[in-house]
Design an enzyme around this catalytic site. Structure first.
Site, PDB file in Angstrom:
ATOM      1  N   TRP A 254       0.929  -1.138   0.093  1.00 47.59           N
ATOM      2  CA  TRP A 254       0.033  -0.147  -0.025  1.00 47.59           C
ATOM      3  C   TRP A 254       0.884   1.250   0.052  1.00 47.59           C
ATOM      4  O   TRP A 254       0.625   2.113  -0.581  1.00 47.59           O
ATOM      5  CB  TRP A 254      -1.007   0.095   1.129  1.00 47.59           C
ATOM      6  CG  TRP A 254      -2.032  -1.185   1.098  1.00 47.59           C
ATOM      7  CD1 TRP A 254      -2.087  -2.314   2.109  1.00 47.59           C
ATOM      8  CD2 TRP A 254      -2.855  -1.402  -0.045  1.00 47.59           C
ATOM      9  NE1 TRP A 254      -2.996  -3.392   1.507  1.00 47.59           N
ATOM     10  CE2 TRP A 254      -3.504  -2.782   0.400  1.00 47.59           C
ATOM     11  CE3 TRP A 254      -3.343  -0.908  -0.884  1.00 47.59           C
ATOM     12  CZ2 TRP A 254      -4.533  -3.330  -0.535  1.00 47.59           C
ATOM     13  CZ3 TRP A 254      -4.118  -1.209  -1.993  1.00 47.59           C
ATOM     14  CH2 TRP A 254      -4.841  -2.576  -1.431  1.00 47.59           C
TER      15      TRP A 254
ATOM     16  N   LYS B  22     -12.021  -2.411   6.506  1.00 41.71           N
ATOM     17  CA  LYS B  22     -11.448  -3.178   7.466  1.00 41.71           C
ATOM     18  C   LYS B  22     -12.036  -3.118   8.932  1.00 41.71           C
ATOM     19  O   LYS B  22     -12.211  -4.121   9.339  1.00 41.71           O
ATOM     20  CB  LYS B  22      -9.590  -2.781   7.434  1.00 41.71           C
ATOM     21  CG  LYS B  22      -8.899  -3.450   6.373  1.00 41.71           C
ATOM     22  CD  LYS B  22      -9.203  -3.009   4.992  1.00 41.71           C
ATOM     23  CE  LYS B  22      -8.379  -3.558   3.839  1.00 41.71           C
ATOM     24  NZ  LYS B  22      -7.731  -2.458   2.951  1.00 41.71           N
TER      25      LYS B  22
ATOM     26  N   ASP C 107      -1.839   6.295   6.192  1.00 38.22           N
ATOM     27  CA  ASP C 107      -2.969   5.473   5.720  1.00 38.22           C
ATOM     28  C   ASP C 107      -3.231   4.495   6.857  1.00 38.22           C
ATOM     29  O   ASP C 107      -2.524   3.641   7.309  1.00 38.22           O
ATOM     30  CB  ASP C 107      -2.404   4.857   4.285  1.00 38.22           C
ATOM     31  CG  ASP C 107      -3.419   3.694   3.986  1.00 38.22           C
ATOM     32  OD1 ASP C 107      -4.327   3.338   4.450  1.00 38.22           O
ATOM     33  OD2 ASP C 107      -3.097   3.098   2.943  1.00 38.22           O
TER      34      ASP C 107
HETATM   35  C1  LIG Z   1      -7.047  -2.198   1.855  1.00 35.92           C
HETATM   36  C2  LIG Z   1      -6.058  -1.171   1.956  1.00 35.92           C
HETATM   37  C3  LIG Z   1      -6.146  -0.195   0.851  1.00 35.92           C
HETATM   38  C4  LIG Z   1      -6.880  -0.014   0.095  1.00 35.92           C
HETATM   39  O1  LIG Z   1      -8.205   0.348   0.155  1.00 35.92           O
HETATM   40  P1  LIG Z   1      -9.336   0.555  -1.111  1.00 35.92           P
HETATM   41  O2  LIG Z   1     -10.732   1.062  -0.243  1.00 35.92           O
HETATM   42  O3  LIG Z   1      -9.508  -0.741  -1.973  1.00 35.92           O
HETATM   43  O4  LIG Z   1      -8.874   1.643  -2.053  1.00 35.92           O
HETATM   44  C5  LIG Z   1      -4.969   0.744   1.047  1.00 35.92           C
HETATM   45  N1  LIG Z   1      -4.288   0.897   2.149  1.00 35.92           N
HETATM   46  C6  LIG Z   1      -4.121  -0.091   3.135  1.00 35.92           C
HETATM   47  C7  LIG Z   1      -3.382  -0.150   4.409  1.00 35.92           C
HETATM   48  C8  LIG Z   1      -5.184  -0.985   3.037  1.00 35.92           C
HETATM   49  O5  LIG Z   1      -5.185  -2.097   4.036  1.00 35.92           O
END
Ligand SMILES: *Cc1c(COP(=O)(O)O)cnc(C)c1O
Length: 362
Positions: free
Chosen positions: A104, A197, A173
């Site tokens: 990511w 998540k 993030d």
């Molecule tokens: C799942 C995830 C993403 C991607 O998220 P989307 O909503 O599918 O764009 C980005 N960063 C992390 C840390 C993730 O776990």
């Protein structure tokens, strides 16, 4: 456990708290006596105003945010933020530091490069297959912000503490660990999380942004790609992801009212992860993949002695009602994602199953 529901260890979309799902179910046809479903009411109604304002207020209370912070809901998941961050905050010769701790982070870096922005990758754990969080990082003198991924969903690593950046704001993030622990927001200029998540259904991204960053953001951008559009209209410039925001509100209410806030959630998550890590550490059959001091409390990545055994393990687990234990397709192995909604009962059941599987296959 409710009838027919499995122990869900999916990485994302992931398990949501059962009381939240039950509340959605019971109010689905007639939301707040409106005679309509929450998916049918106008986003310009007081019904929906109450939902979005409640979600914002709860997020602020849980993270102890002061008035400098704005809580926004943006579509396009966390991945859209990978582009919006450089577009909004890296115009006119500005520069930023990025830390690369996995898939990511790499995607965020690639997006900034695609936009031809000036960024430095100041640390990376790629040398050891992203199995650790880099320490003692030297940040650039002229960085406007530092971007990092607080929890690496795929590799199972997590920042236990955040680096001292001399006042340079961190943009993090937090897709897979937002609201899983307490947070000192002084270090952060922005945190963001794709909802699927730890928060709700996919598609909605929660963005918590400090006003001074917002004030300095680039303005010459398409309407839907600038943060000011969302900040000026309480995230309702266009039709927002109503059902997503509603579910997030219920999840935040569950954290506040049922779990008792983030201190309690953090304690609960530490205990839950310990059940699994302690078991794996005491076994010579299973082994974790993340370095000791970087282990994630949210995504426990582990291996068995052979890939054949891993396949057998996952198949048998599925049969016994344990879902989502297959590692990410890019890395293989096994992974148990144990976000806020994972229960201690589920952890114990998983460990019992793993113990029995070890006994039969050693
Ligand atoms: C799942 C995830 C993403 C991607 O998220 P989307 O909503 O599918 O764009 C980005 N960063 C992390 C840390 C993730 O776990």
């Amino acid at each position: 456990m409710s009838e027919n529901r499995i122990y869900n260890f999916n990485a994302g979309p992931a398990a949501l708290p059962l009381p939240v799902l039950e509340e959605i179910q019971s109010s689905f046809l007639n939301f707040q006596n409106s005679g309509m479903s929450v998916t049918e009411i106008s986003h310009r109604s007081t019904y929906f105003d109450d939902v979005i304002n409640d979600a914002v207020d709860r997020a602020k209370r849980l993270l102890k945010l002061d008035d400098r912070f704005r809580v926004l809901f943006i579509q396009g998941g966390a991945s859209m933020q990978f582009a919006m961050i450089p577009m909004n905050f890296l115009a006119n010769g500005k520069t930023a530091d990025f830390v690369n701790t996995g898939t990511w982070s790499t995607k965020a870096i690639n997006e900034a490069r695609l936009l031809d922005k000036k960024i430095n990758v100041v640390a990376s754990s790629e040398d050891k297959d992203f199995s650790y969080i880099p320490k003692d990082i030297t940040f650039s003198k002229d960085a406007d912000f530092i971007h990092l991924t607080s929890n690496n969903t795929i590799k199972g690593t997590q920042w236990a503490d955040f680096p001292d950046t001399n006042g340079v704001p961190i943009i993090a993030d937090m897709s897979s660990d937002i609201f899983s622990r307490t947070l000192d927001m002084e270090k952060f200029g922005m945190i963001y999380a794709g909802a699927q998540k730890n928060l709700g259904p996919s598609g909605t991204c929660m963005v918590i942004l400090r006003q001074d960053l917002l004030d300095k953001a680039e303005d010459a951008l398409p309407t839907m790609l600038k943060y000011s559009t969302y900040a000026d209209k309480n995230s309702m410039y266009n039709t927002p992801p109503c059902f997503g925001i509603y579910t997030i509100d219920l999840v935040l209410k569950w954290i506040e009212e049922e779990m008792g806030g983030l201190e309690k959630v953090e304690e609960f998550n530490i205990q839950k992860a310990a059940v699994l890590y302690d078991f794996i550490d005491s076994s010579s059959f299973y082994r974790t993949t993340a370095e000791k001091y970087s282990k994630s409390l949210m995504n426990v990545t582990f291996r068995l002695p052979t890939e054949e055994l891993e396949q057998k393990f996952i198949a048998m687990a599925t049969e016994k009602g344990f879902g989502g234990l297959k590692g990410h397709r890019s890395v293989g192995g096994c992974r148990a994602s144990i976000y806020n909604a994972a229960t201690k009962e589920g952890m114990k059941a998983l460990v019992n199953f793993m113990d029995a599987f070890e006994g039969e296959n050693k």
